[in-house]
Design a protein around this motif. Structure first.
Motif, PDB file in Angstrom:
ATOM      1  N   PHE A 170      21.570  37.382  49.795  1.00 40.10           N
ATOM      2  CA  PHE A 170      20.726  38.472  49.707  1.00 40.10           C
ATOM      3  C   PHE A 170      20.370  38.862  48.265  1.00 40.10           C
ATOM      4  CE2 PHE A 170      21.337  38.971  54.362  1.00 40.10           C
ATOM      5  CZ  PHE A 170      19.907  39.367  54.653  1.00 40.10           C
ATOM      6  N   ALA A 171      21.323  38.558  47.456  1.00 40.72           N
ATOM      7  CA  ALA A 171      21.099  39.058  45.851  1.00 40.72           C
ATOM      8  C   ALA A 171      20.053  38.057  45.629  1.00 40.72           C
ATOM      9  CB  ALA A 171      22.354  38.762  44.929  1.00 40.72           C
ATOM     10  N   GLU A 172      20.131  36.843  45.779  1.00 37.53           N
ATOM     11  CA  GLU A 172      18.992  35.822  45.676  1.00 37.53           C
ATOM     12  C   GLU A 172      17.751  36.145  46.236  1.00 37.53           C
ATOM     13  OE1 GLU A 172      16.311  33.043  44.662  1.00 37.53           O
ATOM     14  OE2 GLU A 172      18.280  33.226  43.817  1.00 37.53           O
ATOM     15  N   TRP A 173      17.793  36.742  47.565  1.00 29.89           N
ATOM     16  CA  TRP A 173      16.422  37.011  48.077  1.00 29.89           C
ATOM     17  C   TRP A 173      15.691  38.262  47.473  1.00 29.89           C
ATOM     18  CZ3 TRP A 173      17.936  35.535  53.821  1.00 29.89           C
ATOM     19  CH2 TRP A 173      17.889  34.104  53.927  1.00 29.89           C
ATOM     20  N   ARG A 174      16.615  39.376  46.990  1.00 29.72           N
ATOM     21  CA  ARG A 174      16.168  40.579  46.594  1.00 29.72           C
ATOM     22  C   ARG A 174      15.963  40.469  45.105  1.00 29.72           C
ATOM     23  NH1 ARG A 174      19.199  45.819  48.384  1.00 29.72           N
ATOM     24  NH2 ARG A 174      17.122  46.514  47.912  1.00 29.72           N
ATOM     25  N   ARG A 175      16.047  39.534  44.414  1.00 30.15           N
ATOM     26  CA  ARG A 175      16.047  39.534  43.017  1.00 30.15           C
ATOM     27  C   ARG A 175      14.451  39.627  42.596  1.00 30.15           C
ATOM     28  NH1 ARG A 175      13.781  34.716  41.284  1.00 30.15           N
ATOM     29  NH2 ARG A 175      13.868  33.053  42.794  1.00 30.15           N
ATOM     30  N   LEU A 223      21.897  34.504  32.147  1.00 26.60           N
ATOM     31  CA  LEU A 223      22.144  35.418  33.221  1.00 26.60           C
ATOM     32  C   LEU A 223      21.149  36.643  33.614  1.00 26.60           C
ATOM     33  CD1 LEU A 223      24.281  35.464  35.489  1.00 26.60           C
ATOM     34  CD2 LEU A 223      25.541  37.362  34.238  1.00 26.60           C
ATOM     35  N   HIS A 224      20.601  36.909  34.656  1.00 28.43           N
ATOM     36  CA  HIS A 224      19.363  37.863  34.601  1.00 28.43           C
ATOM     37  C   HIS A 224      19.807  38.889  35.467  1.00 28.43           C
ATOM     38  CE1 HIS A 224      15.579  35.482  33.207  1.00 28.43           C
ATOM     39  NE2 HIS A 224      16.712  35.264  32.577  1.00 28.43           N
ATOM     40  N   VAL A 225      19.661  40.152  34.776  1.00 30.87           N
ATOM     41  CA  VAL A 225      19.766  41.403  35.737  1.00 30.87           C
ATOM     42  C   VAL A 225      18.564  42.002  36.338  1.00 30.87           C
ATOM     43  CG1 VAL A 225      20.484  43.735  35.234  1.00 30.87           C
ATOM     44  CG2 VAL A 225      21.675  42.252  34.225  1.00 30.87           C
ATOM     45  N   HIS A 226      18.719  42.205  37.527  1.00 29.44           N
ATOM     46  CA  HIS A 226      17.629  42.738  38.484  1.00 29.44           C
ATOM     47  C   HIS A 226      17.883  44.119  38.996  1.00 29.44           C
ATOM     48  CE1 HIS A 226      16.126  38.633  38.234  1.00 29.44           C
ATOM     49  NE2 HIS A 226      17.136  38.190  38.596  1.00 29.44           N
ATOM     50  N   LEU A 227      17.187  44.856  38.622  1.00 29.23           N
ATOM     51  CA  LEU A 227      17.514  46.355  39.112  1.00 29.23           C
ATOM     52  C   LEU A 227      16.350  47.176  39.989  1.00 29.23           C
ATOM     53  CD1 LEU A 227      18.456  48.166  35.770  1.00 29.23           C
ATOM     54  CD2 LEU A 227      19.937  47.041  37.259  1.00 29.23           C
ATOM     55  N   LEU A 228      16.747  47.350  41.536  1.00 31.73           N
ATOM     56  CA  LEU A 228      15.654  47.686  42.401  1.00 31.73           C
ATOM     57  C   LEU A 228      15.679  49.155  42.523  1.00 31.73           C
ATOM     58  CD1 LEU A 228      16.394  44.899  44.585  1.00 31.73           C
ATOM     59  CD2 LEU A 228      14.908  44.704  42.835  1.00 31.73           C
ATOM     60  N   ASN A 229      14.628  49.903  42.539  1.00 31.66           N
ATOM     61  CA  ASN A 229      14.515  51.432  43.205  1.00 31.66           C
ATOM     62  C   ASN A 229      13.400  51.373  44.230  1.00 31.66           C
ATOM     63  OD1 ASN A 229      14.776  54.213  43.632  1.00 31.66           O
ATOM     64  ND2 ASN A 229      13.444  54.431  41.862  1.00 31.66           N
ATOM     65  N   GLU A 230      14.017  51.194  45.687  1.00 30.35           N
ATOM     66  CA  GLU A 230      12.938  51.388  46.679  1.00 30.35           C
ATOM     67  C   GLU A 230      12.641  52.984  47.067  1.00 30.35           C
ATOM     68  OE1 GLU A 230      14.053  47.645  49.159  1.00 30.35           O
ATOM     69  OE2 GLU A 230      15.067  49.317  49.548  1.00 30.35           O
ATOM     70  N   THR A 231      13.224  53.938  46.561  1.00 36.24           N
ATOM     71  CA  THR A 231      13.134  55.408  46.953  1.00 36.24           C
ATOM     72  C   THR A 231      11.866  55.722  46.216  1.00 36.24           C
ATOM     73  OG1 THR A 231      14.163  56.272  45.214  1.00 36.24           O
ATOM     74  CG2 THR A 231      15.580  55.347  46.820  1.00 36.24           C
ATOM     75  N   ALA A 232      11.338  56.912  46.676  1.00 42.61           N
ATOM     76  CA  ALA A 232      10.186  57.631  46.118  1.00 42.61           C
ATOM     77  C   ALA A 232      10.334  58.315  45.038  1.00 42.61           C
ATOM     78  CB  ALA A 232       9.657  58.375  47.396  1.00 42.61           C
TER      79      ALA A 232
END
Length: 809
Positions: free
Chosen positions: A572-577, A634-643
């Motif tokens: 899921f880390a791969e799929w959400r990057r 190495l790549h860092v991916h930061l996700l914020n799905e909130t409003a």
């Protein structure tokens, strides 16, 4: 049409039940010759009644489809009433005072019958032998699936649960498994068509209903606003209430799943029409390019699991049965559950709770693998009624977002070598699209699961059942190489439960023959899903799982739990990057149907396994992941799905196993709402560093990369780890420690390690669970774990996969 539920009374008996030979009793009067009736809860199943009476064995389920099963009760009343049967499994006759009222051949349809009551009456239900009906001559299909037997099931409208050897116990679903209710005629609105939609940001609530007894004006109420309905025909009322600024319904990871009460008022009486949610569901790209959903215009990465009933024996459909499982789904950050075609349609409380929890629902038709006789007019009529009943019942459910034409029907035919003209399920798809257009035009239709590519199971189109990483033993890199667009099934393993579950089931030794009974396998395959799990144990930890199983079964199970958690998080880390083309992944399955190492991420009692904890980390709405981009670092991916926007602090540290720092980067930044940020290790460090050990200029400078994301006030949000040389699980002293503190009415366990700790796990002596488990610690790192459900001061132990210490607390 949507039906009022609040005014119906449940016909709960008392009921009694008896199992008889097929055809032993032609009518209720013949029951007087039989003895051995037992109490039978309704709604419920015959298996559930036998279990309650102490006449049932989970290890050796009693066959029931070969018998006739009778239920009976007394019904008292005066005047005309409507009896409603929500679900009768499966060949059922309904008798009142010895007169046949109804004959049903589908467990998926509800029926209403008007009766005239005058005192005390005898109501009887005869569930006729399904086995005898299936044994009659039937037209054979063009193919016979390995999934379920017999082949004549293609003609029956019943669940495949109990007919699928290899992973599902042979528990026969028989009885009035959904409520039986009664109500008087008149005095309330009927034929209610209630639809919630959003147009240019404004909520629209459209209603049509019949109310011949209204006796005056009828008013619609919602969100503190009202609309007088127009009488368009005698006793028929319609209206369209516009609700500017209405609070929208969101998946719980993206916002609040707001629901709004709806009622109609006529004179002095007010009638509850339930609750609605206002939201839009759209496809973010053409289906051929891969299913991708947007809610209220915002793309949502759909992650979750495929659903299984809470209890295979009793098939309960009440809130108490569903709520614990759905609460765990929400806690794990699941945004979608798929009710697949091998299961059964869940009861209304399931959908009500999904509405409340903010969990999207993908609902398949109950069609799977078989060559269904859609050219038979009777079958088509039954299926068309089934579609209409499903969509009408869920007319106001905002969580329902996808309806599918079934599971692996197209795949089964295609894998047997049939051409597209045979495997394409065009007839069912056309029926489903027609029904959705008429009743729920806001829904997305998926022809079949999987479907959409050159072959229905192609991974790079439509929706797929992805088992590359998993059943097919592919490396982690295959999750990207396969170009998965949306995995409506994925990541099936024989997930080992925690020790308490194994002790309860008497399955503590994986070397015993009984152990294998709880391990799922595909019928006809020469491998099982324990072998799949073992493959990744060997790959991740460089050991021979068979030798370990023989010599140290406890550690064999420990590494099995740890390996599954690693695979779940990595995939899921791969799929959400950032930059991934994958828009969703649903794990197979949410919940075990039997004791043992089943597919579920929850055990048969609904307790989390290591896989659930891994998904809870992988599904965080505010997330940090690492991806190995080879020579690009190495790549860092930061996700914020909130409003809401977030000010965060990022720390990326490269260390040896003992904590010697080789490189470190720190940065503060603001994450915008619904935003994703990608940064390379080179950009963060400001210089060259072989972060992925791809250049190999001499010995590697580090064994571990650790990414930590904190809120600006220091509250931890997410962590991620990268192991350039693999995971060394050799036990050694790592300075593991644990301290238990009381926090108000609860307890918090502080776990720390001086060196890198792999697969840290907490085992409680009694009941309860930690807020996280099977996680890693960076050198010098610590975690504060809330302990819930312990009932008092807990005790237990903490271990790590690579630690030699056993720490008691």
């Amino acid at each position: 049409m949507a039906l009022l539920r609040t005014v119906d009374r449940t016909l709960d008996g008392p009921w009694e039940m008896i199992v008889s030979g097929p055809g032993a009793c032609a009518e209720p009067g013949d029951l007087d010759t039989l003895t051995g009736f037992i109490p039978a809860p309704v709604p419920g199943t015959a298996a559930g009644a036998l279990r309650a009476a102490g006449r049932w064995s989970d290890r050796e389920p009693r066959p029931l489809h070969g018998s006739d099963i009778w239920y009976r009760t007394q019904l008292e009343g005066q005047g005309r009433e409507i009896l409603r049967f929500e679900g009768l499994a499966t060949l059922c006759e309904v008798w009142l005072d010895g007169r046949l009222l109804l004959a049903s051949r589908s467990m998926f349809l509800a029926h209403e019958v008007a009766v005239d009551l005058d005192g005390t009456h005898s109501l009887a239900l005869a569930f006729r032998s399904l086995a005898q009906d299936l044994a009659r001559p039937h037209k054979r299909g063009r193919w016979r699936p390995q999934l379920a037997t017999p082949g004549s099931l293609r003609h029956a409208r019943t669940t495949l649960l109990g007919f699928m050897p290899g992973w599902c116990p042979s528990v026969d679903a028989v009885g009035p498994y959904r409520p039986i209710t009664r109500r008087g005629e008149g005095g309330r609105p009927t034929d209610i068509d209630l639809r919630a939609s959003v147009e240019d940001g404004t909520g629209i609530l459209a209603v049509r209903l019949s109310f011949p007894d209204a006796g005056g004006p009828v008013t619609l109420h919602c969100d503190g606003r009202a609309l007088g309905l127009t009488e368009t025909a005698p006793g028929r009322f319609e209206g369209r209430l516009a609700l500017p600024g209405i609070a929208l319904w969101w998946p719980h990871t993206h916002g609040e799943p707001r629901l709004h009460a709806v009622a109609v008022e006529a004179g002095a009486a007010t009638f509850d029409l339930g609750r609605v949610g206002f939201r839009t569901i759209t496809q973010a790209r053409p289906f051929a390019e891969g299913l991708s959903l947007a809610v209220n215009g915002v793309p949502v990465f759909c992650r979750g699991a495929c659903w299984t009933p809470p209890d295979l024996v009793g098939l309960p459909g009440d809130r108490a049965a569903y709520a614990p499982l759905l609460a765990l789904a929400a806690e794990a950050g699941m945004t979608m559950l798929r009710v697949g075609g091998t299961m059964l349609y869940e009861a209304q409380p399931f959908h009500d709770l999904c509405d409340e929890f903010g969990i999207l629902v993908w609902q398949d038709l109950m069609l799977a693998n078989f060559d269904y006789p859609v050219d038979d007019p009777a079958f088509r009529t039954a299926l068309d009624s089934e579609i209409a009943h499903l969509l009408d019942r869920l007319q106001t459910s905002p969580s329902l977002c996808v309806v599918g034409g079934g599971s692996e029907v197209e795949q089964q035919a295609a894998m047997l070598g049939f051409p597209e003209s045979v495997w394409r399920a065009t007839a069912v798809e056309a029926m489903l699209r027609e029904g959705v257009a008429a009743r729920r035009p806001d829904l997305v239709v998926v022809p079949n699961s999987p479907s959409g590519g050159d072959l229905p199971f192609s991974t790079n189109a439509g929706v797929t059942h992805y088992y590359g990483v998993g059943a097919y033993g592919r490396p982690f890199e295959d999750a990207r190489r396969a170009e998965v667009r949306f995995a409506s099934e994925c990541l099936a393993f024989a997930n080992v439960p925690e020790p308490v579950a194994l002790r309860e089931a008497g399955l503590t030794d994986p070397r015993e023959p009984a152990w294998g009974l709880g391990v799922p396998r595909d019928r006809g395959a020469d491998w099982d899903f324990e072998g799949v799990r073992d493959h990744y144990v060997g790959t991740l930890y460089g050991i021979d799982p068979e030798t370990l199983r023989r010599d140290d079964p406890e550690r064999y199970l420990t590494l099995g739990r740890a390996a599954v958690a690693e695979v779940m998080e990595a995939t899921f880390a791969e799929w959400r990057r950032t930059g991934s083309i994958t828009a969703g992944g649903l794990v197979w399955l949410i919940h075990d149907v039997a004791p043992g190492a089943g597919w579920g991420v929850l055990d048969v009692a609904g307790r989390p396994k290591s896989a659930w904890y891994a998904l809870k980390r992988a599904f965080r709405p505010v997330q940090a992941v690492l991806s190995d981009e080879g020579l690009n670092g190495l790549h860092v991916h930061l996700l914020n799905e909130t409003a809401h926007g977030l000010d965060v602090a990022l720390t990326l540290t490269f260390t040896s196993a003992i904590g010697k720092v080789a490189a470190k980067a720190e940065r503060t930044l603001s994450l915008k709402p619904r935003a994703a940020v990608s940064l390379s290790s080179a950009a963060l460090l400001g210089r060259f560093f072989d972060a992925t050990v791809a250049y190999r200029f001499g010995p590697a400078a580090h064994a571990l990369a650790h990414l930590r994301l904190d809120r600006a006030d220091g509250v931890p949000l997410a962590e991620a780890f990268h192991f350039p040389a693999g995971r060394d699980a050799t036990p050694r002293e790592i300075g593991l420690s644990a301290a238990l503190d009381q926090d108000g009415d609860g307890f918090v366990l502080r776990v720390a390690a001086e060196r890198h700790a792999l697969g840290v796990h907490v085992v409680l002596d009694g009941v309860g669970r930690p807020s996280d488990n099977w996680f890693h610690l960076a050198p010098g790192g610590d975690r504060h774990l809330a302990l819930t459900g312990t009932g008092g001061r807990p005790s237990g132990m903490v271990r790590a996969v690579n630690g030699s210490e056993v720490v008691r607390f």
